[in-house]
Design an enzyme around this catalytic site. Structure first.
Site, PDB file in Angstrom:
ATOM      1  N   HIS A   2      37.548  18.117 102.171  1.00  0.00           N
ATOM      2  CA  HIS A   2      36.428  18.811 102.802  1.00  0.00           C
ATOM      3  C   HIS A   2      37.001  20.144 103.247  1.00  0.00           C
ATOM      4  CE1 HIS A   2      33.177  15.638 103.957  1.00  0.00           C
ATOM      5  NE2 HIS A   2      33.324  15.795 102.653  1.00  0.00           N
TER       6      HIS A   2
ATOM      7  N   TRP B 186      32.111   8.887 106.628  1.00  0.00           N
ATOM      8  CA  TRP B 186      32.565   9.458 107.897  1.00  0.00           C
ATOM      9  C   TRP B 186      31.670   8.927 109.009  1.00  0.00           C
ATOM     10  CZ3 TRP B 186      29.819  12.826 111.278  1.00  0.00           C
ATOM     11  CH2 TRP B 186      30.541  13.109 112.453  1.00  0.00           C
TER      12      TRP B 186
HETATM   13  C1  RNT Z   1      32.081  15.846 110.486  1.00  0.00           C
HETATM   14  C2  RNT Z   1      32.593  15.632 109.112  1.00  0.00           C
HETATM   15  C3  RNT Z   1      31.568  15.303 108.080  1.00  0.00           C
HETATM   16  C4  RNT Z   1      30.331  16.149 108.166  1.00  0.00           C
HETATM   17  C5  RNT Z   1      29.393  16.027 107.001  1.00  0.00           C
HETATM   18  C6  RNT Z   1      28.053  16.601 107.273  1.00  0.00           C
HETATM   19  O1  RNT Z   1      33.006  16.355 111.353  1.00  0.00           O
HETATM   20  O2  RNT Z   1      33.333  16.747 108.713  1.00  0.00           O
HETATM   21  O3  RNT Z   1      32.139  15.386 106.824  1.00  0.00           O
HETATM   22  O4  RNT Z   1      30.635  17.487 108.323  1.00  0.00           O
HETATM   23  O5  RNT Z   1      29.341  14.720 106.585  1.00  0.00           O
HETATM   24 ZN    ZN Z   2      33.986  16.737 106.681  1.00  0.00          ZN
END
Ligand code: RNT
Ligand code: ZN
Length: 417
Positions: A285, A184
């Site tokens: 996520h 990301w």
């Molecule tokens: C950010 C993304 C990412 C982070 C983590 C800490 O908006 O969601 O995944 O939250 O990598």
């Molecule tokens: Zn994320």
């Protein structure tokens, strides 16, 4: 607690009326490993530098005392949380969480900085997942990383991502379970860009370079995570949904769907059935956006239930990697983990107890009256009794008993930090 078993036996009969085998559902639930995000334990700061600051358009709010400030503290906190969560799970690490012992720049991270985590994971019989950290760094201060117009900065992040894949492959090999590595990037702009295509092309080329080395799938799997906007990147996100989806499908990478990364009326539960037709494995996520991508602790709300229901109905559990991604610094951080993990499991249990075949038959017959009647009726079946029993047979606190354990740990350990 005799009532737990007794209530379970009654609930079991009730579910049997719909042809649901609660014992089988519990067996299946036990086999689902959820990847618990290490970063809830210290508000996404990591161990590079004690005064580290979170940037990249994401934010934690709150200053609840007792956060982990060393890898050993974080591991102890995770062990405490795991003792209150039924089943065996995984830990999702970010590259800033190594045992560094001194200054190590991101493009210099190596396996040795994560060896303690690997040994710890081995000892605990759990798998690890991984993430390059492309934020909270001077080289990300322009709001651009792998799509930065300056090749020196771009190459820096490419080196970091490559270093992370190498570490991840080693983790997966050592632990005998593939490490999912999620990419990301916070890249985006506050105001309207005039070369949207150009930055996206740079990101695409950068990713192709990152993935130019092949690693066996048994060791590591790569995922790309899209986003719609971030704080300070309101007008443009380089790694948008279409970008990441196109990239993942064309390069055979995993798509990572973050529940907070879409427009407010879009939900990832509605995307799974579509995405799954065109991709291999999927990474989630699971988060809870409140008005924006606020990363609240996940609660057992409709969307969490719907995510789990879609995974079960679509037969997608075996190719979905469920990871959590939220960070709340205003409450006890161990409680935040326990609440979220247990809620994810409750949502999965709720889905596994659904008489899906019956509901789908009504739908296939276009009997929408029965479909609606039954989807509402099953909402009040005694899932709580099944959940309590699951906790009991897996030797973790039943009901709210875990909270007293968190309070004791807070008194004995966290308050002394
Ligand atoms: C950010 C993304 C990412 C982070 C983590 C800490 O908006 O969601 O995944 O939250 O990598
Ligand atoms: Zn994320």
């Amino acid at each position: 607690m005799d009532y737990v078993k007794e209530s379970y036996e009654l609930a079991k009969k009730r579910y049997a009326q719909y042809g649901i085998d609660t014992d089988a559902a519990l067996e299946q639930l036990k086999s689902i490993a959820i990847s618990m995000h290490c970063w809830q334990g210290d508000d996404v700061i990591g161990f590079e530098n004690p005064d580290g600051e979170l940037t990249g358009g994401i934010q934690t709010t709150g200053n609840y005392p007792g956060k982990a400030t060393t890898p050993d503290e974080l591991r102890a906190d995770i062990e405490k949380a795991f003792s209150m969560i039924p089943g065996k799970h995984r830990i999702n690490l970010h590259a800033i969480y190594g045992d560094f012992e001194g200054n190590v720049d991101r493009d210099k991270v190596e396996v040795k900085h994560f060896q303690k985590w690997i040994d710890w994971a081995k000892k605990n019989g759990i798998g690890l997942d991984f993430n390059p950290t492309c934020f909270s760094h001077p080289n990300s201060s322009d709001g651009l990383t792998i799509s930065h117009p300056n090749p020196v900065i771009r190459e820096y992040w490419i080196r970091h991502c490559k270093a992370c894949r190498k570490i991840a492959a080693h983790m997966g090999k050592e632990l005998g379970t593939p490490t999912v590595t999620n990419f990301w990037f916070p890249d985006g702009m506050k105001d309207n860009p005039v070369n949207k295509l150009g930055f996206r092309k740079l990101m695409m080329e950068g990713l192709d370079e990152v993935f130019s080395e092949e690693y066996p799938e048994e060791y590591t799997l790569d995922a790309v995570e899209s986003k719609v906007f971030g704080i300070g990147a309101e007008s443009y996100t380089v790694g948008s949904n279409e970008f990441c989806m196109g990239y993942a499908v064309s390069r055979k990478k995993l798509v990572c769907l973050d529940a907070g990364h879409f427009h407010p009326t879009e939900v990832i539960s509605d995307k799974l059935s579509a995405v799954s037709l065109f991709t291999g494995d999927i990474l989630l996520h699971v988060s809870r956006p409140v008005r924006w991508d606020s990363d609240h602790v996940i609660i057992l709300d409709d969307e969490l239930k719907n995510i789990a229901i879609e995974l079960v109905r679509g037969g997608l559990l075996s190719r979905t990697h469920i990871g959590l991604d939220y960070f709340d610094a205003s409450i006890n951080r161990i409680a935040a983990w326990v609440i979220g993990m247990r809620n994810m499991q409750k949502a999965l249990l709720n889905a596994l107890l659904e008489p899906t075949a019956m509901l789908q038959k009504y739908e296939a017959d276009l009997d929408y009256t029965s479909r609606l009647a039954m989807t509402e009726e099953i909402k009040t079946l005694p899932m709580g009794a099944v959940w309590d029993y699951f906790c009991q047979i897996n030797n973790v606190p039943v009901g709210d008993a875990w909270l007293a354990e968190v309070r004791a740990y807070e008194k004995d350990v966290l308050s002394k930090r």
